[in-house]
Design an enzyme around this catalytic site. Structure first.
Site, PDB file in Angstrom:
ATOM      1  N   SER B  23       1.009  -1.198  -0.148  1.00  0.00           N
ATOM      2  CA  SER B  23      -0.067   0.086  -0.019  1.00  0.00           C
ATOM      3  C   SER B  23       0.895   1.223  -0.072  1.00  0.00           C
ATOM      4  CB  SER B  23      -0.907  -0.108   1.315  1.00  0.00           C
ATOM      5  OG  SER B  23      -1.643   1.140   1.159  1.00  0.00           O
ATOM      6  N   ALA B  72       6.641  11.348   4.751  1.00  0.00           N
ATOM      7  CA  ALA B  72       5.319  11.864   5.539  1.00  0.00           C
ATOM      8  C   ALA B  72       4.451  12.395   4.444  1.00  0.00           C
ATOM      9  CB  ALA B  72       5.937  12.883   6.452  1.00  0.00           C
ATOM     10  N   ASN B 101      -6.683  -1.265   1.362  1.00  0.00           N
ATOM     11  CA  ASN B 101      -6.047  -0.697   2.800  1.00  0.00           C
ATOM     12  C   ASN B 101      -7.057   0.233   3.029  1.00  0.00           C
ATOM     13  OD1 ASN B 101      -4.347   1.087   4.324  1.00  0.00           O
ATOM     14  ND2 ASN B 101      -2.972  -0.528   4.028  1.00  0.00           N
ATOM     15  N   CYS B 132       0.205   3.897  10.256  1.00  0.00           N
ATOM     16  CA  CYS B 132       0.609   5.008   9.768  1.00  0.00           C
ATOM     17  C   CYS B 132       1.013   5.999  10.754  1.00  0.00           C
ATOM     18  CB  CYS B 132      -0.010   5.469   8.578  1.00  0.00           C
ATOM     19  SG  CYS B 132       0.782   6.531   7.497  1.00  0.00           S
ATOM     20  N   ILE B 193       6.084  -5.086   8.211  1.00  0.00           N
ATOM     21  CA  ILE B 193       5.748  -4.067   9.102  1.00  0.00           C
ATOM     22  C   ILE B 193       5.419  -2.746   8.220  1.00  0.00           C
ATOM     23  CG2 ILE B 193       7.247  -4.724  11.210  1.00  0.00           C
ATOM     24  CD1 ILE B 193       9.360  -2.792   9.785  1.00  0.00           C
ATOM     25  N   GLY B 219      12.500   0.825   2.934  1.00  0.00           N
ATOM     26  CA  GLY B 219      13.350   0.507   1.965  1.00  0.00           C
ATOM     27  C   GLY B 219      14.493  -0.423   2.721  1.00  0.00           C
ATOM     28  N   THR B 268       8.858   0.178  -1.284  1.00  0.00           N
ATOM     29  CA  THR B 268       9.903   1.324  -2.026  1.00  0.00           C
ATOM     30  C   THR B 268      10.626   0.455  -3.254  1.00  0.00           C
ATOM     31  OG1 THR B 268      10.108   2.205   0.568  1.00  0.00           O
ATOM     32  CG2 THR B 268      11.789   2.731  -1.401  1.00  0.00           C
TER      33      THR B 268
HETATM   34  C1  LIG Z   1       5.633   6.677  -0.043  1.00  0.00           C
HETATM   35  C2  LIG Z   1       5.205   5.713   0.730  1.00  0.00           C
HETATM   36  C3  LIG Z   1       3.790   5.643   1.115  1.00  0.00           C
HETATM   37  C4  LIG Z   1       3.183   4.480   1.971  1.00  0.00           C
HETATM   38  N1  LIG Z   1       1.828   4.757   2.181  1.00  0.00           N
HETATM   39  C5  LIG Z   1       1.188   3.849   2.910  1.00  0.00           C
HETATM   40  C6  LIG Z   1      -0.172   3.883   3.074  1.00  0.00           C
HETATM   41  O1  LIG Z   1      -0.821   4.505   2.465  1.00  0.00           O
HETATM   42  N2  LIG Z   1      -0.743   2.818   3.833  1.00  0.00           N
HETATM   43  C7  LIG Z   1       0.084   1.744   4.330  1.00  0.00           C
HETATM   44  O2  LIG Z   1      -0.610   0.882   5.032  1.00  0.00           O
HETATM   45  N3  LIG Z   1       1.271   1.602   4.141  1.00  0.00           N
HETATM   46  C8  LIG Z   1       2.006   2.850   3.406  1.00  0.00           C
HETATM   47  N4  LIG Z   1       3.373   2.813   3.136  1.00  0.00           N
HETATM   48  C9  LIG Z   1       4.298   1.661   3.914  1.00  0.00           C
HETATM   49  C10 LIG Z   1       4.360   0.270   3.111  1.00  0.00           C
HETATM   50  O3  LIG Z   1       3.612  -0.094   2.424  1.00  0.00           O
HETATM   51  C11 LIG Z   1       5.421  -0.397   3.654  1.00  0.00           C
HETATM   52  O4  LIG Z   1       4.649  -1.209   4.834  1.00  0.00           O
HETATM   53  C12 LIG Z   1       6.752   0.144   3.979  1.00  0.00           C
HETATM   54  O5  LIG Z   1       7.390   1.217   3.226  1.00  0.00           O
HETATM   55  C13 LIG Z   1       7.654  -0.824   4.093  1.00  0.00           C
HETATM   56  O6  LIG Z   1       8.069  -1.572   2.963  1.00  0.00           O
HETATM   57  P1  LIG Z   1       9.092  -1.232   1.969  1.00  0.00           P
HETATM   58  O7  LIG Z   1      10.584  -1.108   2.767  1.00  0.00           O
HETATM   59  O8  LIG Z   1       9.277  -2.586   1.017  1.00  0.00           O
HETATM   60  O9  LIG Z   1       8.766   0.029   1.459  1.00  0.00           O
HETATM   61  C14 LIG Z   1       4.050   3.900   2.409  1.00  0.00           C
HETATM   62  C15 LIG Z   1       5.338   3.528   2.294  1.00  0.00           C
HETATM   63  C16 LIG Z   1       6.012   4.522   1.363  1.00  0.00           C
HETATM   64  C17 LIG Z   1       7.387   4.300   0.916  1.00  0.00           C
END
Ligand SMILES: Cc1cc2nc3c(=O)[nH]c(=O)nc-3n(C[C@H](O)[C@H](O)[C@H](O)COP(=O)(O)O)c2cc1C
Ligand SMILES: Cc1cc2nc3c(=O)[nH]c(=O)nc-3n(C[C@H](O)[C@H](O)[C@H](O)COP(=O)(O)OP(=O)(O)OC[C@H]3O[C@@H](n4cnc5c(N)ncnc54)[C@H](O)[C@@H]3O)c2cc1C
Ligand code: FES
Lengths: 255, 305
Positions: B23, B72, B101, B132, B193, B219, B268
């Site tokens: 998401s 953010a 979501n 979040c 997470i 990331g 990411t």
């Molecule tokens: C730019 C951005 C926006 C995100 N928006 C949401 C969101 O709207 N809802 C949510 O549950 N997680 C959101 N996340 C979290 C991701 O879904 C994920 O849990 C988190 O980034 C860790 O995974 P990653 O390291 O593969 O990015 C967001 C992450 C990023 C980087």
């Protein structure tokens, strides 16, 4: 509207002015689609550091080749400057919305501030192909002689007066204003925010339409992370620089 | 042996493979579908939707850090109504599993959202964002409070029969207690997470790099943390875990599955390489073949400690 991610061979990557490098790559898929003002996201490291791609405006296109002008400002651009001819880099594009060329346009003013000159050679070429008279103005801090034909016939403005007009690029346009044809005129500007604000004020007062190319930090570059907001002028909402821009009608956004 | 079974089940949710798109990193599918074939992925999880549209935080919203990024965004989203009117028709067409979501700033809002969306055929499951860290009156409060997370789950469970996945925050002392709590309230799975709270400063202006002061770290930098959280839950709680955090290659995905994840999400990494999910799926297939694993489910929690 499709976006490609291609491994593109570098055929030139050299310094062309004190703060400017010129990168040329073979990118047939992107070259076919791209138009002036659009940008590409370049992967500067295959090893995850820095992690995110870096956005660069397309400065040049010839057949299957696209070129970029860039300035070294940090790790990513430093790494990019070290890529050798013959190596391949991953380029994603074309991205964003570019400049609009209206049918009735007769004279175009192109204003670049610093590395903001980058998208203008490609735009200028397109305008000239359409028979539109173009005047290009480039402002920089100090003299930066360019050994690049992309930059022929440019009005320089330098802060220290070491070359061309002494003052900023918008003032240099003002300086020549009486001799610039007023019929069906449009201005295009790219550069640092203070310069864009000065251009906004100047052309608003002269009642000349202006398109600006703006910058923002970006993560994805194609409208999914929402990381690149810019305030909309006509509502309380944000627009996204990567998807709705990077080129905006200057009346659309608040700088 | 090319007929490796990659399909997995998360509660009653069947996925053709364990690779989902996280998401907030794929929008509502539309933009990324121009680059990647979404029919190939296990599922896509749409950007957090709230009842009313949110315009999100002012810039700067993102900042790159060592092997990661802070964001953010402020849960900027188009709101439930436009999601249904404008995005669902597209999602209906693309022939992939859609998980919706939901983010909210009150218990009622969570319930209201699930009620309004539960009958939409295209939505196969709900993922509840309780963690979040970006919205002052939302995220952190719920995600860090085990009673609140428990209450949200018990409130939503009777509303829908569709799989309910609770997305857990890592910013807590003991994530397994949260997993246990939502299991007791009937959740089908947990995602672990969400982002870790972090910040960065400009040393010359002495101002935070992000307008909101803090952001969520994501990331590769967070991968070891995410992996440890997945392991912590999988060792102690009998609930399917969807691993997410820093996955950037098929090797990362395999590592999460070995540590106990029944499926994984890629976040990411989509920004850097929108085609990453296809590569991860193919990589997992080849890995299973090479390792003589005929069913990827045999890999889940297959660690020896
Ligand atoms: C730019 C951005 C926006 C995100 N928006 C949401 C969101 O709207 N809802 C949510 O549950 N997680 C959101 N996340 C979290 C991701 O879904 C994920 O849990 C988190 O980034 C860790 O995974 P990653 O390291 O593969 O990015 C967001 C992450 C990023 C980087
Ligand atoms: C649509 C668009 C088109 C661009 N076109 C060009 C171009 O044609 N030529 C060119 O040289 N640069 C261009 N830029 C800026 C370029 O992307 C940044 O200079 C580059 O990402 C810096 O990377 P770095 O790792 O070297 O620096 P970093 O270490 O990331 O940052 C160093 C400095 O650069 C600034 N910076 C970093 N990223 C950006 C960004 N996305 N936008 C603005 N400033 C940034 C930072 O504020 C900082 O002061 C463009 C930016 C955008 C958004
Ligand atoms: S950079 Fe991701 S939405 Fe603009």
């Amino acid at each position: 509207m499709s976006v490609c991610i291609d491994n593109c061979e570098v055929i030139e990557n050299s310094q062309v002015a004190e703060n400017i490098y010129f990168l040329k790559t073979v990118a047939p898929n992107i070259a076919r689609e791209v138009y002036p003002g659009q940008f590409c996201n370049i992967l500067v490291s295959d090893y995850g550091t820095p992690l995110l791609r870096r956005p660069f405006s397309v400065a040049f296109r010839e057949k299957n080749i696209i070129g970029f002008l860039y300035d070294i400002v940090g790790m990513g651009t430093e790494l990019l400057s070290k890529v050798d001819v013959g190596e391949k880099i991953s380029i994603e594009g074309p991205l964003g919305n570019g400049f609009n060329i209206d049918g009735s346009l007769e004279v175009a003013l192109l204003l670049g501030g610093g590395i903001g000159i980058a998208p203008l050679p490609f735009l200028r070429e397109k305008l000239q192909k359409r028979g539109i008279n173009t005047l290009t103005f480039w402002g920089s801090k100090t003299s930066g002689k360019l050994n690049l034909s992309l930059f022929d016939n440019i009005y320089f403005a330098t802060d220290d007066g070491s070359e061309g007009f002494q003052g900023n690029v918008v003032e240099s346009v003002g300086n020549l204003w009486s001799s610039i044809s007023h019929a069906n005129l449009k201005a295009y500007a790219c550069g640092p925010t203070p310069m864009l604000i000065a251009a906004q004020n100047f052309f608003q007062e002269k009642n000349v339409p202006l398109e600006i190319s703006v910058e923002s930090r970006m993560a994805c570059g194609f409208g999914i992370c929402q990381g690149c907001p810019i305030k909309s002028a006509d509502s309380d909402e944000y627009k996204l620089v990567c998807k709705d821009g990077p080129v905006f009608n200057s009346k659309e956004v608040v700088l | 042996m090319s007929d490796v079974n990659l399909s997995v089940k998360i509660g009653s949710l069947e996925l053709k493979n364990p690779v989902m798109l996280a998401s907030g990193t794929v929008g509502y599918g539309e933009e990324i579908s121009r680059i990647v074939d979404l029919t190939q992925v296990g599922a896509i999880i749409t950007k957090s939707i709230s009842l009313e549209p949110r315009k999100g935080n002012p810039p700067e919203r993102i900042w790159e850090t060592s092997s990661g990024m802070l964001n953010a965004i402020g849960l900027a989203n188009i709101g439930l109504k436009r999601f249904v009117d404008e995005k669902i028709p597209f999602l209906e067409k693309i022939n992939t599993t859609v998980i919706c979501n939901i983010a909210a700033s009150s218990f009622d809002e969570y319930a209201e959202c699930v009620k309004s969306l539960k009958d939409i055929e295209t939505i196969k499951a709900f993922e509840i964002n309780v963690s979040c860290p970006n919205v002052k009156d939302g995220g952190l409060l719920f995600g860090n409070d085990i009673n609140a997370v428990r209450e949200i789950t018990s409130l939503l469970r009777p509303i829908t029969d569709k799989p309910l996945i609770i997305k857990l925050s890592p910013n807590t002392a003991s994530i397994k207690d949260f997993a246990q709590a939502v299991k007791e309230e009937g959740a089908d799975a947990v995602s672990a997470i969400n982002t870790l709270v972090g910040t960065a400063f400009n040393i010359y202006t002495r101002k935070p790099r992000i307008k909101n002061i803090t952001g969520g770290l994501s990331g590769p930098a967070i991968k070891p943390v995410a992996l440890a959280k997945v392991l912590e839950i999988s060792r102690d709680v009998d609930i399917p875990v969807i691993g997410v955090g820093g996955i950037s290659s098929w090797e990362d995905a395999a590592e999460f599955i070995i540590a106990g994840a029944s499926a994984v999400q890629i976040g990411t990494a989509n920004f850097v390489n929108p085609k990453i999910s296809e590569e991860v799926i193919e990589g997992l297939r080849s890995y299973c073949t090479a390792m003589n694993i005929s069913d990827i489910n045999d890999l889940v929690a297959s660690y020896t400690l």
